[in-house]
Design an enzyme around this catalytic site. Structure first.
Site, PDB file in Angstrom:
ATOM      1  N   GLU A  21      35.747   0.665  32.073  1.00  0.00           N
ATOM      2  CA  GLU A  21      35.662   0.023  33.386  1.00  0.00           C
ATOM      3  C   GLU A  21      36.708  -1.069  33.583  1.00  0.00           C
ATOM      4  OE1 GLU A  21      33.053   0.619  31.444  1.00  0.00           O
ATOM      5  OE2 GLU A  21      31.514   1.685  32.594  1.00  0.00           O
ATOM      6  N   PHE A  64      16.231  -2.246  32.143  1.00  0.00           N
ATOM      7  CA  PHE A  64      17.284  -1.543  31.414  1.00  0.00           C
ATOM      8  C   PHE A  64      18.592  -1.588  32.205  1.00  0.00           C
ATOM      9  CE2 PHE A  64      19.569   2.492  30.488  1.00  0.00           C
ATOM     10  CZ  PHE A  64      19.964   2.157  29.204  1.00  0.00           C
ATOM     11  N   GLN A  65      19.658  -1.982  31.554  1.00  0.00           N
ATOM     12  CA  GLN A  65      20.992  -2.092  32.151  1.00  0.00           C
ATOM     13  C   GLN A  65      21.029  -3.015  33.363  1.00  0.00           C
ATOM     14  OE1 GLN A  65      22.752   1.872  32.493  1.00  0.00           O
ATOM     15  NE2 GLN A  65      23.520   1.598  30.395  1.00  0.00           N
ATOM     16  N   LYS A 107      20.024   0.413  43.232  1.00  0.00           N
ATOM     17  CA  LYS A 107      19.876   1.865  43.315  1.00  0.00           C
ATOM     18  C   LYS A 107      18.988   2.297  44.491  1.00  0.00           C
ATOM     19  CE  LYS A 107      18.516   5.768  40.449  1.00  0.00           C
ATOM     20  NZ  LYS A 107      19.094   6.479  39.315  1.00  0.00           N
ATOM     21  N   MET A 134      54.249 -13.080  20.736  1.00  0.00           N
ATOM     22  CA  MET A 134      54.324 -14.396  21.358  1.00  0.00           C
ATOM     23  C   MET A 134      53.555 -15.437  20.546  1.00  0.00           C
ATOM     24  SD  MET A 134      55.681 -16.145  23.614  1.00  0.00           S
ATOM     25  CE  MET A 134      56.202 -15.482  25.192  1.00  0.00           C
TER      26      MET A 134
HETATM   27  C1  LIG Z   1      43.183 -10.352  26.192  1.00  0.00           C
HETATM   28  C2  LIG Z   1      44.060 -11.327  25.516  1.00  0.00           C
HETATM   29  N1  LIG Z   1      43.789 -11.726  24.256  1.00  0.00           N
HETATM   30  C3  LIG Z   1      44.604 -12.614  23.633  1.00  0.00           C
HETATM   31  C4  LIG Z   1      45.701 -13.128  24.264  1.00  0.00           C
HETATM   32  C5  LIG Z   1      46.587 -14.147  23.559  1.00  0.00           C
HETATM   33  N2  LIG Z   1      47.962 -13.604  23.409  1.00  0.00           N
HETATM   34  C6  LIG Z   1      48.966 -13.912  24.240  1.00  0.00           C
HETATM   35  S1  LIG Z   1      50.381 -13.130  23.890  1.00  0.00           S
HETATM   36  C7  LIG Z   1      49.691 -12.370  22.559  1.00  0.00           C
HETATM   37  C8  LIG Z   1      50.482 -11.434  21.712  1.00  0.00           C
HETATM   38  C9  LIG Z   1      50.815 -10.187  22.405  1.00  0.00           C
HETATM   39  O1  LIG Z   1      51.318  -9.282  21.454  1.00  0.00           O
HETATM   40  P1  LIG Z   1      52.013  -7.947  21.893  1.00  0.00           P
HETATM   41  O2  LIG Z   1      51.219  -7.252  22.919  1.00  0.00           O
HETATM   42  O3  LIG Z   1      52.354  -7.177  20.679  1.00  0.00           O
HETATM   43  O4  LIG Z   1      53.311  -8.440  22.652  1.00  0.00           O
HETATM   44  P2  LIG Z   1      54.619  -9.214  22.149  1.00  0.00           P
HETATM   45  O5  LIG Z   1      54.383 -10.663  22.367  1.00  0.00           O
HETATM   46  O6  LIG Z   1      54.837  -8.872  20.709  1.00  0.00           O
HETATM   47  O7  LIG Z   1      55.673  -8.679  23.042  1.00  0.00           O
HETATM   48  C10 LIG Z   1      48.351 -12.757  22.413  1.00  0.00           C
HETATM   49  C11 LIG Z   1      47.479 -12.304  21.323  1.00  0.00           C
HETATM   50  C12 LIG Z   1      45.928 -12.699  25.591  1.00  0.00           C
HETATM   51  N3  LIG Z   1      46.947 -13.159  26.324  1.00  0.00           N
HETATM   52  N4  LIG Z   1      45.116 -11.795  26.183  1.00  0.00           N
END
Ligand SMILES: Cc1ncc(C[n+]2csc(CCOP(=O)(O)OP(=O)(O)O)c2C)c(N)n1
Lengths: 160, 565
Positions: free
Chosen positions: B49, B111-112, B161, B473
């Protein structure tokens, strides 16, 4: 910037979740609600919410703008001491003894309170006034033995 | 005409001109799904979803129309919350329909059952619980109206529902009561033109509001007429052409050096459809310290929220810019010859001093190189979505966006897993356009299940995977601020993305050497199928330049690659 108490008065649609939208909008942005009053208006579809918050001018403007964005909020106004009449009410339950009854009666005359219930060994007083007047009354009555209190939030009406 | 709630639901969507809905069925919405079947309504079955909400969002961002999704009660509804919050932060108009237990069961922990209107109250523009079938049609009408009017945003409608099974007389709704205030722009054009004529170092700073307000043409006309350089937030990319000589690139934490310098030195900032987010401003008290600030925005609450404006105009960007442009056309407004000469000279110097750059050797693929090649091959004629992290910033830095609604990225919430389902939504809106998700290997795995959706509906979405084997990052921050302690950011186990693509019936391609980049991109982009292109890039490449968190934009020079190593 200096903080002080602001009273915000809202006209809202009279629906079950509106209060939580209003309080959530303030809480979610880190603003504390000091007091709150809600009741219907002359139009049963519209409620009035009056709340007070300790804030500064910039924040209270932001609060007003955020509240104005809620779909169920029809009008928001910020009221201050200068432009509105404000009242609170307190119900005060006192222990009554032979010793303090005359004291209590004397206090009532000076404090703009009245007795709304008289029992065998307790009574309930009603005090209405500005917030500082309620505080004064409570401080004055405290030594005579307050059993319990219930206080409303502030209600206010703009004078214009 | 007597209709059931479910039939009214379909009628109401048709009334709104909805041609597609993204969703996932369940017990609470089974009656509605029965009507989808009977009426042959176009429904895209996602695999989670969250994907439905992001797809509706991608559909909305690319087309400018309201995106719509539907899910069941309880877990179906809670799974959409990240998608709703993503849309909320970026002011994207979507309507999310959730099933709910029958009204008589509400509040009994049935439920749900989930109190989804309670859960989403802080991240929707508004939400509704429909308690009577008589209210259904008008509520749907209001939901669409609220989602798209004023500052747009997500609206959720909870559908018990029994309401959907009940019968009532239906007639199309023509009037709604909802009072979303609309603001008539009260502009004195002189408030804007006078400061422009006096300024020596003016700057236009535009944001997502320009795209949401459909004001890109107006922005271009304005900037070119007054000959003022433009910088745009991440959300505003594409509103002003990335190939125009007046373009300075994006400002902020990973913005260009020259955009940040221009902000730090301008004496007039015309801010249009921006909200001065902290990733853009750096420390707030040193943001544009020398500038008089004119702020145009549709949402009165953004005015003076983070930055105090000297002139503020509450208006949608289009009406405001139209008024200004009209007055420019009709008046003798001129800027004295050479008034901005020194400013343009200074900007050229900044551009020359510190252009966006990277070094591509012949051994390891640089992620920036992949994006530049992608730009060259597409000539900017594509819808680009991104995930979150380095991939997102490199996309913003190295791809040049010439058109609005072609850069879809989760700016406010920073949601990993956004890009791919959003690309699916955009591809549904534009079946013949090239849609590319620029992804990281961490993010792509957050909604990888939507591969099945893309393949099932023949949606030829391309995933350009910048695979560095890290949560890049976060790793970069650990490198810079935590002495290279790479706590839990080294992704030790990776799927084989080529075989993963193939397992879903898509095409998987891989490049490990720089000379393979262009051929693989060519092959991938011109394959009319869902494709993952897995580029094994330089593992510890960083996004530069960078403004350290908690610093001023003007301090950006302190943190370029060379200074760190
Ligand atoms: C849902 C979610 N969880 C955690 C983060 C924290 N976060 C920001 S950038 C990042 C790393 C992203 O890694 P990747 O997708 O491999 O991209 P890259 O930076 O290597 O290009 C994380 C964990 C986030 N932005 N969103």
């Amino acid at each position: 910037m200096k903080k002080k108490a602001y009273t915000v008065s809202l006209l809202v649609n009279n629906k079950p979740d509106v209060l939580s939208r209003v309080s959530g909008t303030l809480g979610g942005r880190g603003y504390n609600i000091e007091s709150l009053c809600v009741n219907t208006t002359m139009d049963p579809e519209i409620s009035k919410i009056v709340l007070t918050t300790i804030s500064n001018k910039t924040s209270v403007i932001q609060i007003k703008k955020q509240l104005d964005k809620l779909v169920d909020v029809r009008k928001t106004s910020v009221l201050t001491n200068g432009n509105a009449t404000e009242r609170e009410m307190a119900l005060i339950k006192m222990n009554v003894t032979e010793e303090n009854i005359s004291e209590i009666r004397k206090a009532i005359d000076t404090l703009k309170c009245r007795i709304v219930f008289m029992g065998a060994n307790c009574c309930i007083l009603e005090a209405t006034g500005r917030q500082d007047e309620i505080e004064t009354a409570l401080n004055y009555l405290k030594p005579m033995g307050i059993e319990d209190i219930a206080r409303t939030g502030t209600i206010a009406l703009g004078r214009k | 005409m007597e209709l059931t709630g479910s039939q009214i639901f379909i009628k109401s969507l048709e009334e709104e001109g909805v041609d597609v809905i993204f969703g996932y069925p369940g017990g609470a919405v089974i009656d509605i799904y029965d009507e989808f079947h009977k009426s042959n309504f176009r429904h895209i079955l996602v695999r989670h979803e969250q994907g439905a909400a992001h797809a509706a969002d991608g559909y909305a961002r690319s087309s400018g129309k309201v995106g719509v999704c539907i899910v069941t009660s309880g877990p179906g509804a809670t799974n959409t919350v990240t998608g709703i919050a993503t849309a909320y932060m970026d002011s994207i108009p979507i309507v999310v329909f959730t099933g709910q237990v029958p009204t008589s069961f509400i509040g009994t922990d049935a439920f749900q059952e989930a109190d989804i209107t309670g859960i989403t109250r802080p991240c929707t523009k508004h939400n509704f619980l429909v308690r009577r079938v008589e209210d259904l049609a008008v509520t749907i009408k209001e939901a669409f109206h609220i989602a798209r009017s004023g500052r747009p945003g997500p609206v959720l409608v909870d559908l018990p529902k029994d309401v959907m099974q009940s019968v009532t007389e239906y007639k199309p709704v023509t009037r709604i009561s909802s009072t979303v205030s609309t603001y008539r722009p009260a502009i004195r054009v002189s408030q804007i033109l006078d400061p422009i004529s006096k300024a020596k170092r003016p700057l236009i700073f535009s944001g997502g509001g320009v795209i949401l307000g459909g004001a890109s043409d107006e922005l271009r006309e304005f900037a070119q007429n007054v000959n003022i350089p433009v910088t745009s937030t991440l959300m505003g990319l594409g509103a002003f052409p990335g190939t125009d000589p007046l373009w300075l690139g994006m400002p902020g934490m990973h913005g260009t050096y020259y955009a940040n310098m221009a902000i730090s030195h301008c004496d007039l900032m015309i801010a249009i459809g921006v909200r001065f987010d902290d990733r853009v401003t750096g420390t707030i008290d040193t943001f544009a310290p020398h500038a008089k600030i004119i702020h145009i925005d549709i949402d009165p609450a953004t005015i003076d929220k983070n930055i105090k404006a000297d002139v503020s105009i509450v208006s949608d960007c289009k009406s405001a810019l139209q008024l200004i442009n009209e007055s420019l056309r009709n008046s003798q407004f001129t800027i004295p010859e050479g008034q901005y000469d020194d400013w343009f000279k200074q900007i050229s110097t900044w551009k020359a001093e510190e252009p966006l750059s990277y070094h591509q050797d012949d051994k390891i693929i640089k992620p920036q190189f992949v994006i530049e090649k992608l730009y060259e091959l597409t000539k900017g004629d594509a819808i680009i979505t991104t995930e979150v992290g380095q991939n997102q910033m490199w996309a913003a830095q190295f791809y040049k966006f010439d058109h609005p609604n072609t850069f879809l990225s989760s700016g406010g919430l920073g949601t990993m897993g956004y890009g791919f389902p959003a690309a699916i939504g955009a591809q549904v809106a534009f079946p013949d356009k090239l849609v590319v998700d620029i992804a990281g290997d961490g993010s792509i795995q957050m909604n990888i299940q939507e591969m099945a959706t893309a393949v099932q509906y023949n949606l030829p979405v391309k995933i350009v995977l910048l695979n560095n084997g890290y949560l890049g990052m976060v790793r970069q921050w650990q490198e810079l601020f935590y002495k290279k302690r790479y706590s839990q950011t080294d992704i030790i186990l990776q799927p084989d993305f080529v075989r993963l693509a193939e397992a879903y019936g898509a095409v998987g391609l891989k490049a490990t050497k720089p000379e393979e980049v262009e051929p693989i991109l060519r092959q991938g982009l011109f394959t009319p199928k869902t494709v993952i292109m897995d580029f094994h890039v330089s593992r510890e490449e960083g996004v530069y330049p960078m403004v350290k968190p908690g610093s001023s934009l003007s301090e950006m020079e302190l943190l370029t690659r060379e200074m760190i190593n």
